[in-house]
Motif scaffolding. Structure first.
Motif, PDB file in Angstrom:
ATOM      1  N   GLU A   1      27.788  30.125  30.533  1.00 45.43           N
ATOM      2  CA  GLU A   1      27.596  30.760  31.836  1.00 45.43           C
ATOM      3  C   GLU A   1      28.468  32.004  32.005  1.00 45.43           C
ATOM      4  OE1 GLU A   1      28.216  27.866  34.858  1.00 45.43           O
ATOM      5  OE2 GLU A   1      26.618  26.535  34.152  1.00 45.43           O
ATOM      6  N   LEU A   2      29.178  32.390  30.939  1.00 45.47           N
ATOM      7  CA  LEU A   2      30.006  33.593  30.974  1.00 45.47           C
ATOM      8  C   LEU A   2      29.300  34.722  30.238  1.00 45.47           C
ATOM      9  CD1 LEU A   2      33.518  32.069  30.144  1.00 45.47           C
ATOM     10  CD2 LEU A   2      32.725  32.845  32.374  1.00 45.47           C
ATOM     11  N   ASP A   3      29.465  35.950  30.740  1.00 47.08           N
ATOM     12  CA  ASP A   3      28.891  37.088  30.032  1.00 47.08           C
ATOM     13  C   ASP A   3      29.867  37.588  28.977  1.00 47.08           C
ATOM     14  OD1 ASP A   3      30.852  38.498  31.381  1.00 47.08           O
ATOM     15  OD2 ASP A   3      29.479  39.509  32.749  1.00 47.08           O
ATOM     16  N   ASP A   4      29.550  38.711  28.369  1.00 51.44           N
ATOM     17  CA  ASP A   4      30.388  39.237  27.288  1.00 51.44           C
ATOM     18  C   ASP A   4      31.782  39.621  27.758  1.00 51.44           C
ATOM     19  OD1 ASP A   4      28.308  38.911  25.555  1.00 51.44           O
ATOM     20  OD2 ASP A   4      27.612  40.986  25.675  1.00 51.44           O
ATOM     21  N   GLU A   5      31.943  39.819  29.063  1.00 52.77           N
ATOM     22  CA  GLU A   5      33.247  40.189  29.600  1.00 52.77           C
ATOM     23  C   GLU A   5      33.941  39.006  30.276  1.00 52.77           C
ATOM     24  OE1 GLU A   5      32.736  43.600  32.065  1.00 52.77           O
ATOM     25  OE2 GLU A   5      32.133  44.882  30.414  1.00 52.77           O
ATOM     26  N   ASN A   6      33.444  37.784  29.989  1.00 51.38           N
ATOM     27  CA  ASN A   6      34.025  36.549  30.529  1.00 51.38           C
ATOM     28  C   ASN A   6      33.963  36.482  32.052  1.00 51.38           C
ATOM     29  OD1 ASN A   6      34.524  35.460  28.068  1.00 51.38           O
ATOM     30  ND2 ASN A   6      36.739  35.428  28.233  1.00 51.38           N
ATOM     31  N   SER A   7      32.871  36.962  32.614  1.00 48.46           N
ATOM     32  CA  SER A   7      32.646  36.860  34.053  1.00 48.46           C
ATOM     33  C   SER A   7      31.540  35.840  34.290  1.00 48.46           C
ATOM     34  CB  SER A   7      32.239  38.220  34.624  1.00 48.46           C
ATOM     35  OG  SER A   7      32.075  38.147  36.020  1.00 48.46           O
ATOM     36  N   CYS A   8      31.759  34.934  35.257  1.00 48.82           N
ATOM     37  CA  CYS A   8      30.792  33.866  35.499  1.00 48.82           C
ATOM     38  C   CYS A   8      29.609  34.376  36.327  1.00 48.82           C
ATOM     39  CB  CYS A   8      31.462  32.686  36.195  1.00 48.82           C
ATOM     40  SG  CYS A   8      31.977  33.005  37.900  1.00 48.82           S
ATOM     41  N   ASN A   9      28.562  33.559  36.395  1.00 52.38           N
ATOM     42  CA  ASN A   9      27.349  33.959  37.119  1.00 52.38           C
ATOM     43  C   ASN A   9      27.642  34.284  38.577  1.00 52.38           C
ATOM     44  OD1 ASN A   9      25.721  33.596  34.864  1.00 52.38           O
ATOM     45  ND2 ASN A   9      25.335  31.439  35.323  1.00 52.38           N
ATOM     46  N   ALA A  10      28.451  33.442  39.220  1.00 54.00           N
ATOM     47  CA  ALA A  10      28.740  33.654  40.641  1.00 54.00           C
ATOM     48  C   ALA A  10      29.460  34.978  40.864  1.00 54.00           C
ATOM     49  CB  ALA A  10      29.581  32.496  41.176  1.00 54.00           C
ATOM     50  N   CYS A  11      30.409  35.293  39.988  1.00 56.69           N
ATOM     51  CA  CYS A  11      31.155  36.545  40.146  1.00 56.69           C
ATOM     52  C   CYS A  11      30.279  37.752  39.843  1.00 56.69           C
ATOM     53  CB  CYS A  11      32.392  36.544  39.250  1.00 56.69           C
ATOM     54  SG  CYS A  11      33.701  35.440  39.840  1.00 56.69           S
ATOM     55  N   ARG A  12      29.366  37.597  38.893  1.00 53.78           N
ATOM     56  CA  ARG A  12      28.463  38.713  38.601  1.00 53.78           C
ATOM     57  C   ARG A  12      27.576  39.014  39.800  1.00 53.78           C
ATOM     58  NH1 ARG A  12      27.956  36.210  33.653  1.00 53.78           N
ATOM     59  NH2 ARG A  12      25.902  35.369  34.130  1.00 53.78           N
ATOM     60  N   GLN A  13      27.084  37.972  40.439  1.00 55.08           N
ATOM     61  CA  GLN A  13      26.249  38.181  41.614  1.00 55.08           C
ATOM     62  C   GLN A  13      27.064  38.781  42.758  1.00 55.08           C
ATOM     63  OE1 GLN A  13      22.903  37.839  41.862  1.00 55.08           O
ATOM     64  NE2 GLN A  13      23.005  37.467  39.656  1.00 55.08           N
TER      65      GLN A  13
END
Length: 325
Positions: A66-78
């Motif tokens: 659930e983390l992107d390439d920059e170690n950010s979670c889905n909730a934080c990305r949204q």
């Protein structure tokens, strides 16, 4: 684990009962209750703990999937929308006419207080500067990078002039602290230059006699993020050098000037855009030969009505700082 859990486990052992166990919230295997790890609100076994990592934004344990390439979670990305990931590179849209030299502005914005809602601030910036987008940058302590699509100098001027009243209100509301902590980068379209002109530009930016001039124009010392070092022109043009140079030639379609100190002041932003445009056009002049230094550039800039008038902000800055140049 609290004392009640410990005592309960001991009493079961003393009575000859099996020790307390629990099922891993990920794999379902039973394991000793006292060995449990609470990650992402799940009790997981030691073997499954490697499947979790901390989100770089909210510091919460999150499944790696659930983390992107920059170690950010889905909730934080949204939550961060409209701030894009650092790797975000949209298809360029070219703005403006009348010049074949297009400039891309990268404005690193750092805020003094973490109480600011970054997505809201980014949205406000993009509303008044719709030819820009916002993206994350790990070098910025708390903020984001405002990046423009490629545009002519006149288009940048017109867009910012229209946005300036709202931009100044944003500056008054939010306490930026960019100078000394961030930078401004300007990309120049590589197709504007011939191979020999690019070579002259590389030489100019790395010529020892020009370093004090470049530091004065950039309003910061040349250093780790923007080095000026004598070296092979072929290596620079082929991308064999790292990007932390006054002039970064590594991008496929642009060359990047990285010498400018961070600032949210329009006067500084415009001066930097004008310098990028001016140096790009001066390099193409017939009398600009390899070995020409900053004094030849200043003579062209200030000695002719057309360049001086076309780059009024840069010309005023140079006249005010002639003693240091």
């Amino acid at each position: 684990m609290n004392s009640a859990d410990t005592e309960s486990g001991r009493s079961n052992a003393n009575r000859g009962l099996a020790p307390l166990t629990c099922a891993c919230g990920r794999c379902g295997q039973l394991f000793a209750y006292e060995d449990r790890l609470m990650l992402a609100e799940l009790a997981v076994c030691d073997a499954c703990s490697d499947a979790f990592s901390l989100c770089v934004d909210c510091n919460a344990w999150t499944l790696l999937t659930e983390l992107d390439d920059e170690n950010s979670c889905n909730a934080c990305r949204q939550a961060a929308l409209p701030i894009q990931a650092y790797a975000y590179k949209p298809e360029p849209v070219f703005f403006g006419t009348g010049s074949k030299l297009f400039l891309g502005l990268e404005l690193e914005l750092n805020l003094e207080e973490r109480s600011c809602d970054l997505p809201t601030l980014a949205g406000a910036c993009l509303q008044i500067l719709p030819y820009c987008y916002a993206k994350r940058d790990r070098s910025i302590r708390y903020g984001f990078e405002l990046v423009s699509h490629p545009a002519t100098l006149n288009y940048h001027r017109a867009a910012w002039s229209q946005a300036l009243p709202a931009w100044n209100r944003i500056r008054q509301t939010h306490r930026f602290c960019c100078a000394g902590q961030t930078g401004i980068h300007v990309h120049l379209s590589k197709a504007f230059f011939s191979a020999s002109e690019l070579a002259k530009l590389v030489y100019f930016c790395n010529q020892p006699t020009n370093r004090d001039f470049l530091a004065a124009i950039g309003q910061r010392p040349l250093g780790h993020w923007s080095r000026s070092e004598a070296g092979g022109i072929k290596q620079a043009l082929s991308g064999e050098y790292d990007r932390y140079r006054v002039l970064n030639c590594n991008p496929a379609a642009t060359v990047e000037l990285r010498l400018f100190n961070g600032s949210e002041r329009w006067e500084d932003i415009l001066k930097n855009l004008e310098f990028a445009d001016a140096i790009g056009h001066w390099i193409k002049q017939p009398d600009c030969r390899p070995g020409c230094d900053y004094r030849h550039f200043l003579a062209w800039l200030l000695g002719n009505p057309q360049p001086s008038g076309g780059y009024a902000c840069l010309s005023d800055f140079v006249r005010q700082h002639l003693d240091s140049l």
